[in-house]
Scaffold this motif. Structure first.
Motif, PDB file in Angstrom:
ATOM      1  N   ILE A 148      -7.604  -5.372  -6.115  1.00 27.65           N
ATOM      2  CA  ILE A 148      -8.639  -4.765  -6.451  1.00 27.65           C
ATOM      3  C   ILE A 148      -8.979  -3.391  -5.731  1.00 27.65           C
ATOM      4  O   ILE A 148      -9.050  -2.432  -6.024  1.00 27.65           O
ATOM      5  N   SER A 149      -8.554  -3.775  -4.335  1.00 28.38           N
ATOM      6  CA  SER A 149      -8.611  -2.562  -3.521  1.00 28.38           C
ATOM      7  C   SER A 149      -7.612  -1.282  -3.901  1.00 28.38           C
ATOM      8  O   SER A 149      -7.920   0.062  -3.441  1.00 28.38           O
ATOM      9  N   LYS A 150      -6.574  -1.561  -4.462  1.00 27.05           N
ATOM     10  CA  LYS A 150      -5.668  -0.496  -5.048  1.00 27.05           C
ATOM     11  C   LYS A 150      -6.477   0.339  -5.913  1.00 27.05           C
ATOM     12  O   LYS A 150      -6.031   1.566  -6.112  1.00 27.05           O
ATOM     13  N   PHE A 151      -7.559  -0.069  -6.908  1.00 28.14           N
ATOM     14  CA  PHE A 151      -8.337   0.840  -7.839  1.00 28.14           C
ATOM     15  C   PHE A 151      -9.066   1.503  -6.809  1.00 28.14           C
ATOM     16  O   PHE A 151      -9.611   2.938  -7.410  1.00 28.14           O
ATOM     17  N   PHE A 152      -9.408   1.447  -5.703  1.00 30.57           N
ATOM     18  CA  PHE A 152     -10.278   2.447  -4.929  1.00 30.57           C
ATOM     19  C   PHE A 152      -9.557   3.179  -3.853  1.00 30.57           C
ATOM     20  O   PHE A 152     -10.180   3.912  -2.984  1.00 30.57           O
ATOM     21  N   HIS A 153      -8.110   3.169  -3.931  1.00 27.62           N
ATOM     22  CA  HIS A 153      -7.499   4.021  -3.037  1.00 27.62           C
ATOM     23  C   HIS A 153      -6.741   5.130  -3.652  1.00 27.62           C
ATOM     24  O   HIS A 153      -5.988   5.095  -4.928  1.00 27.62           O
ATOM     25  N   ASN A 154      -6.941   6.317  -3.225  1.00 24.36           N
ATOM     26  CA  ASN A 154      -6.438   7.466  -3.970  1.00 24.36           C
ATOM     27  C   ASN A 154      -5.321   8.239  -3.484  1.00 24.36           C
ATOM     28  O   ASN A 154      -5.072   9.379  -3.581  1.00 24.36           O
ATOM     29  N   GLY A 155      -4.549   7.419  -2.361  1.00 23.14           N
ATOM     30  CA  GLY A 155      -3.464   7.987  -2.141  1.00 23.14           C
ATOM     31  C   GLY A 155      -3.419   8.729  -0.687  1.00 23.14           C
ATOM     32  O   GLY A 155      -2.477   8.653   0.297  1.00 23.14           O
ATOM     33  N   TYR A 156      -4.638   8.824  -0.409  1.00 23.50           N
ATOM     34  CA  TYR A 156      -5.050   9.515   1.032  1.00 23.50           C
ATOM     35  C   TYR A 156      -5.954   8.312   2.055  1.00 23.50           C
ATOM     36  O   TYR A 156      -5.687   8.259   2.916  1.00 23.50           O
TER      37      TYR A 156
END
Length: 357
Positions: A148-156
């Motif tokens: 789920i944390s992948k959804f809130f990570h924008n690459g930076y």
């Protein structure tokens, strides 16, 4: 799938009976102009707005639900669909249907939710990463937090502001469920949307005096203090003469190496202030110090890439929507919807763990 209407709404094709008519009946009941039931009136806050049904002139027998486009106000919408509840089948499901649903995700009863898909905008690549339902079904008790944390990570960086705002909105929905015994929801989802565009979601620099305004907001910094901004690297130095200086590393890669080194566990709602003498930190001696007068130059884009999220106490509210969707399996009840409540609580726990860790 969902179609776009020229007027800015979206069209969801009515499913075959009994699912489609049941969902239409649900929307009609909640959005009845004569409705005076306080429970249903409050429920409207957590649904897409409903504008009745629509049929194309060329196919009058095709019926669509006409709904608010929750993503319309976003520039780069990041979207996640999470099915909520311990059971993804309703009380009238056949044994075959039950077995089919359970076999799709056996952990549903234990975890209480299932990620059906996500679409995440990555600032670093200026593109989207998409995950389908197979991704969600591959998540275990041990990996669901990272999934789920992948959804809130924008690459930076991790968008902690979006996580915190999502938790607040889920808690409001949970509060509604705790107070109602009219309806039970099966195979229904929460739709999460947040703004992925850096321009729209980076902190407003004037709020923390990185750019437009002179001086420091009262209570944020005192002479000689360094602001450690929401677990990010040290960036702002308030000097004795009152000038604001930003210590900017010459390479963005150094920022992230330092970020990992300086990371410390803090509660998401705390503004992390660290009093430290800049001269004692040898790392910054080779950095370029830039006075506030020059902050509107090339430094700002670099700072924006680092400061992709804001502490809860500075942000007014992150640009986030959490709405309930999919109501083909909603039934009258005289008890609390314990399965949905269980799923909401577990989801809140997972999101809170992502923030705390």
């Amino acid at each position: 799938g969902i179609l776009q209407h020229p007027d800015g709404t979206v069209l969801k094709q009515l499913q075959p009976p009994p699912r489609g008519p049941r969902e239409q009946e649900f929307y009609n009941k909640v959005y009845d102009s004569d409705c005076c039931d306080s429970i249903l009136l409050e429920l409207r806050e957590y649904l897409p707005k409903y504008f009745g049904v629509w049929s194309p002139p060329t196919a009058p027998n095709d019926t669509y639900l006409k709904l608010e486009d929750v993503t319309r106000k976003f520039n780069k919408p990041c979207i996640m669909d999470v099915k909520i509840g311990q059971k993804s089948y309703d009380p009238y499901a056949s044994a075959e249907k039950i077995q089919q649903q359970v076999s799709k995700y056996p952990l549903m009863e234990e975890i209480g939710f299932l990620v059906l898909g996500m679409r995440v905008y990555h600032v670093s690549s200026d593109g989207y990463e998409t995950q389908n339902q197979h991704y969600g079904r591959s998540l275990t008790k041990e990996t669901v937090k990272d999934g789920i944390s992948k959804f809130f990570h924008n690459g930076y960086c991790l968008r902690k502001d979006a996580i915190a705002a999502s938790i607040q909105k889920i808690e409001k929905i949970l509060e509604w469920f705790e107070g109602q015994t009219q309806l039970n929801f099966y195979a229904s989802s929460l739709l999460f949307v947040y703004e992925g565009s850096c321009q729209a979601t980076t902190m407003r620099l004037s709020d923390v005096t990185l750019a437009e305004k002179r001086g420091v907001p009262k209570g944020l910094l005192s002479g000689g203090d360094i602001l450690e901004y929401n677990n990010n690297i040290h960036v702002i130095n308030s000097t004795e003469n009152g000038k604001i200086e930003a210590s900017v590393s010459k390479g963005l890669s150094k920022f992230y190496a330092l970020h990992k080194k300086a990371y410390s566990k803090r509660h998401h709602s705390q503004l992390s202030l660290k009093v430290e003498n800049l001269e004692q930190d040898n790392v910054w001696k080779s950095s370029t110090c830039i006075t506030q007068e020059h902050l509107n130059g090339n430094v700002i884009p670099q700072l924006e890439k680092v400061f992709c999220h804001m502490p809860a106490e500075i942000k007014e509210s992150a640009n986030v929507e959490v709405r309930m969707i999919d109501f083909a399996h909603v039934f009258p009840s005289n008890t609390k919807d314990e399965g949905y409540i269980y799923g909401l609580k577990n989801l809140i726990t997972v999101l809170q763990n992502i923030l705390d860790n």
